[in-house]
Design a protein around this motif. Structure first.
Motif, PDB file in Angstrom:
ATOM      1  N   VAL A  93       0.905  -1.167  -0.011  1.00  0.00           N
ATOM      2  CA  VAL A  93       0.076  -0.088  -0.003  1.00  0.00           C
ATOM      3  C   VAL A  93       0.801   0.986   0.091  1.00  0.00           C
ATOM      4  O   VAL A  93       1.797   1.272   0.828  1.00  0.00           O
ATOM      5  N   ASP A  94       0.617   2.267  -0.916  1.00  0.00           N
ATOM      6  CA  ASP A  94       1.246   3.572  -0.846  1.00  0.00           C
ATOM      7  C   ASP A  94       0.531   4.687  -0.117  1.00  0.00           C
ATOM      8  O   ASP A  94       1.187   5.744   0.209  1.00  0.00           O
ATOM      9  N   GLY A 142       3.040   9.250  -7.413  1.00  0.00           N
ATOM     10  CA  GLY A 142       3.454   7.835  -7.393  1.00  0.00           C
ATOM     11  C   GLY A 142       2.581   6.891  -6.811  1.00  0.00           C
ATOM     12  O   GLY A 142       3.085   5.874  -6.774  1.00  0.00           O
ATOM     13  N   THR A 143       1.291   7.231  -6.366  1.00  0.00           N
ATOM     14  CA  THR A 143       0.529   6.464  -5.817  1.00  0.00           C
ATOM     15  C   THR A 143       0.141   5.312  -6.730  1.00  0.00           C
ATOM     16  O   THR A 143      -0.315   5.449  -7.827  1.00  0.00           O
ATOM     17  N   LEU A 161     -12.740   6.299  -6.413  1.00  0.00           N
ATOM     18  CA  LEU A 161     -11.196   6.568  -6.533  1.00  0.00           C
ATOM     19  C   LEU A 161     -10.321   5.763  -7.369  1.00  0.00           C
ATOM     20  O   LEU A 161      -9.533   6.222  -8.475  1.00  0.00           O
ATOM     21  N   PRO A 162     -10.398   4.528  -7.474  1.00  0.00           N
ATOM     22  CA  PRO A 162      -9.600   3.760  -8.428  1.00  0.00           C
ATOM     23  C   PRO A 162      -9.834   4.289  -9.971  1.00  0.00           C
ATOM     24  O   PRO A 162      -9.106   4.044 -10.586  1.00  0.00           O
ATOM     25  N   VAL A 208      -5.926   3.723  -9.944  1.00  0.00           N
ATOM     26  CA  VAL A 208      -5.079   2.895  -8.932  1.00  0.00           C
ATOM     27  C   VAL A 208      -5.847   1.940  -8.572  1.00  0.00           C
ATOM     28  O   VAL A 208      -6.996   2.005  -8.734  1.00  0.00           O
ATOM     29  N   GLN A 209      -5.173   0.974  -7.832  1.00  0.00           N
ATOM     30  CA  GLN A 209      -5.706  -0.085  -7.083  1.00  0.00           C
ATOM     31  C   GLN A 209      -6.232   0.316  -5.998  1.00  0.00           C
ATOM     32  O   GLN A 209      -5.541   1.327  -5.215  1.00  0.00           O
ATOM     33  N   GLY A 210      -7.151  -0.386  -5.292  1.00  0.00           N
ATOM     34  CA  GLY A 210      -7.840   0.261  -4.072  1.00  0.00           C
ATOM     35  C   GLY A 210      -8.368  -0.968  -3.048  1.00  0.00           C
ATOM     36  O   GLY A 210      -9.084  -1.898  -3.752  1.00  0.00           O
ATOM     37  N   TRP A 211      -8.085  -0.994  -1.914  1.00  0.00           N
ATOM     38  CA  TRP A 211      -8.513  -1.740  -0.903  1.00  0.00           C
ATOM     39  C   TRP A 211      -9.559  -1.036  -0.081  1.00  0.00           C
ATOM     40  O   TRP A 211      -9.200   0.074   0.281  1.00  0.00           O
ATOM     41  N   PHE A 212     -10.738  -1.761   0.485  1.00  0.00           N
ATOM     42  CA  PHE A 212     -11.663  -1.098   1.510  1.00  0.00           C
ATOM     43  C   PHE A 212     -11.471  -2.141   2.696  1.00  0.00           C
ATOM     44  O   PHE A 212     -11.496  -3.275   2.220  1.00  0.00           O
TER      45      PHE A 212
END
Length: 423
Positions: free
Chosen positions: A303-304, A379-380, A394-395, A400-404
């Motif tokens: 994760v960034d 750079g995220t 947001l993805p 970007v890739q996203g985790w919830f």
């Protein structure tokens, strides 16, 4: 459309060109919707500050032109008077204090400040948040409002018992200048009764639980009015704002009832009124897991960026984050932004919460969020968030890739740099 004498006078120019343009807009808008009259409102929440790059060329020519074109749909630039209704600015595109971290152009920041000075002099309160009800704008039961922003609208209708539809920049601007809005949709009692039932067969208590239930609700009922029955608990401001934001993201929900908890539903019978549930949907452990999996768009567990606060965090949420980070330090490869209204940020500074978060390496931001500003740390690649709304939008917005997941899972990822999740 039936107009009162006062409304005809506004239409005919007694209040000046801007008010006449506003009334003309509302009449055309109301007739297109099938409204037979206007209703008085003294509560407007809209978007008036022009600080996004897309409308910068207009804003550079002055706020009179911005308001005329974008808030009144007028080809002619007119002089903008003081607002007739109590009016507030919702979320904006820049954090006035942390704009450099967002990578914003200093000239854009200066333009936003000039815009704020212009609208402030005309009676628009600069709350700069998607949660105006957290910082002073709390409609009374049954009050007719003209609000923008989907998560604010569903909270106004469902949690507070105010009455509003999802307005646009134009109708909100016109309402602010006239104190009127078309009388249709959720202003009418008959449209506020439940039409669908959600049976909750698994315990729903935490903020994450309420976000997942909201995501299921929106997917199932789309734009209908759901009545939530079953194993729900812990109902409070935080949970209802996350439920509503989630339901308005996966669907178009603007009104809901939780019998025994929301103001127009002392019982399921009152929630449905003369209606019967047209469809019943069951939220169980299988549905919960499916919603959780739907909100994961990431495959990389490194994760960034951790984004917390959509809708904007309450003071209790900021305090909880601060205490979870007390004495700890974020992973050097992770950026944490905590979003809250500016007024709440000031309370958080005085309470020591901002100091604790900053000591851990995080930043407390106000006025905006990544989905509105379109700005995330450079750079995220992978984000983690406790917001179902941000996980939904947001993805795609930021590519970007996203985790919830839960706040605990997000803080853990911030400290370790790795996503482990909740299941």
């Amino acid at each position: 459309m039936q107009l009162t004498d006062a409304e005809r006078a506004m239409r005919d120019g007694d209040g000046g060109e801007a008010v006449a343009a506003a009334m003309d807009l509302l009449i055309r808008y109301g007739e297109a919707l099938g409204a037979d009259r206007l209703v008085k409102t003294d509560n407007v929440a809209g978007a008036f500050n022009a600080s996004t790059p897309s409308i910068r060329p207009i804003a550079e020519r002055g706020m009179e032109e911005v308001f005329s074109k974008l808030n009144l749909d007028s080809d002619k630039t007119v002089e903008i008077p003081h607002m007739a209704a109590r009016t507030c600015q919702l979320i904006t595109g820049l954090d006035d204090q942390n704009w450099a971290l967002q990578g914003a152009d200093p000239q854009l920041v200066e333009m936003q400040r000039k815009n704020e000075a212009f609208i402030g002099r005309r009676g628009i309160n600069l709350f700069a948040t998607c949660t105006p009800y957290q910082v002073g704008n709390v409609p009374t039961f049954g009050e007719h409002c003209a609000w923008m922003e989907s998560s604010a609208v569903i909270y106004c209708n469902g949690a507070l018992g105010g009455r509003t539809n999802v307005e646009g920049k134009e109708s909100a601007g016109a309402a602010a200048l006239t104190g009127r809005i078309p009388y249709w949709g959720y202003h009418l009692t008959e449209n506020r009764y439940g039409t669908r039932r959600i049976r909750v067969d698994v315990p729903v208590e935490t903020m994450m639980d309420w976000g997942l239930l909201g995501y299921f609700t929106g997917e199932m009922v789309e734009e209908a009015v759901p009545v939530i029955e079953g194993q729900v608990s812990g109902v409070d401001l935080i949970r209802l704002k996350h439920f509503g934001a989630s339901a308005a993201s996966s669907g178009g929900v603007e009104m809901y009832h939780v019998p025994g908890h929301t103001p127009e539903a002392r019982s399921a019978e009152e929630a449905f009124g003369p209606n019967r549930a047209e469809e019943d949907f069951t939220y169980d452990a299988t549905a919960r897991k499916r919603m959780y999996e739907m909100l994961q768009s990431a495959t990389d567990r490194k994760v960034d960026f951790i984004m917390l606060g959509c809708p904007h965090n309450s003071i209790e949420q900021v305090g909880r984050i601060a205490h979870m980070l007390d004495g700890k330090r974020l992973h050097p490869d992770v950026v944490l932004w905590v979003h809250t209204p500016r007024a709440i940020r000031e309370v958080a500074v005085r309470s020591g919460y901002v100091g604790l978060i900053e000591a851990a390496g995080g930043t407390v931001m106000s006025d905006t969020c990544p989905a509105i500003s379109r700005r995330i740390p450079a750079g995220t690649r992978v984000i983690a968030t406790d917001s179902a709304k941000q996980a939904h939008y947001l993805p795609a917005i930021a590519k970007v890739q996203g985790w919830f997941g839960s706040l605990e899972a997000c803080i853990s990822a911030g400290l370790t740099g790795q996503w482990t999740g909740d299941f």
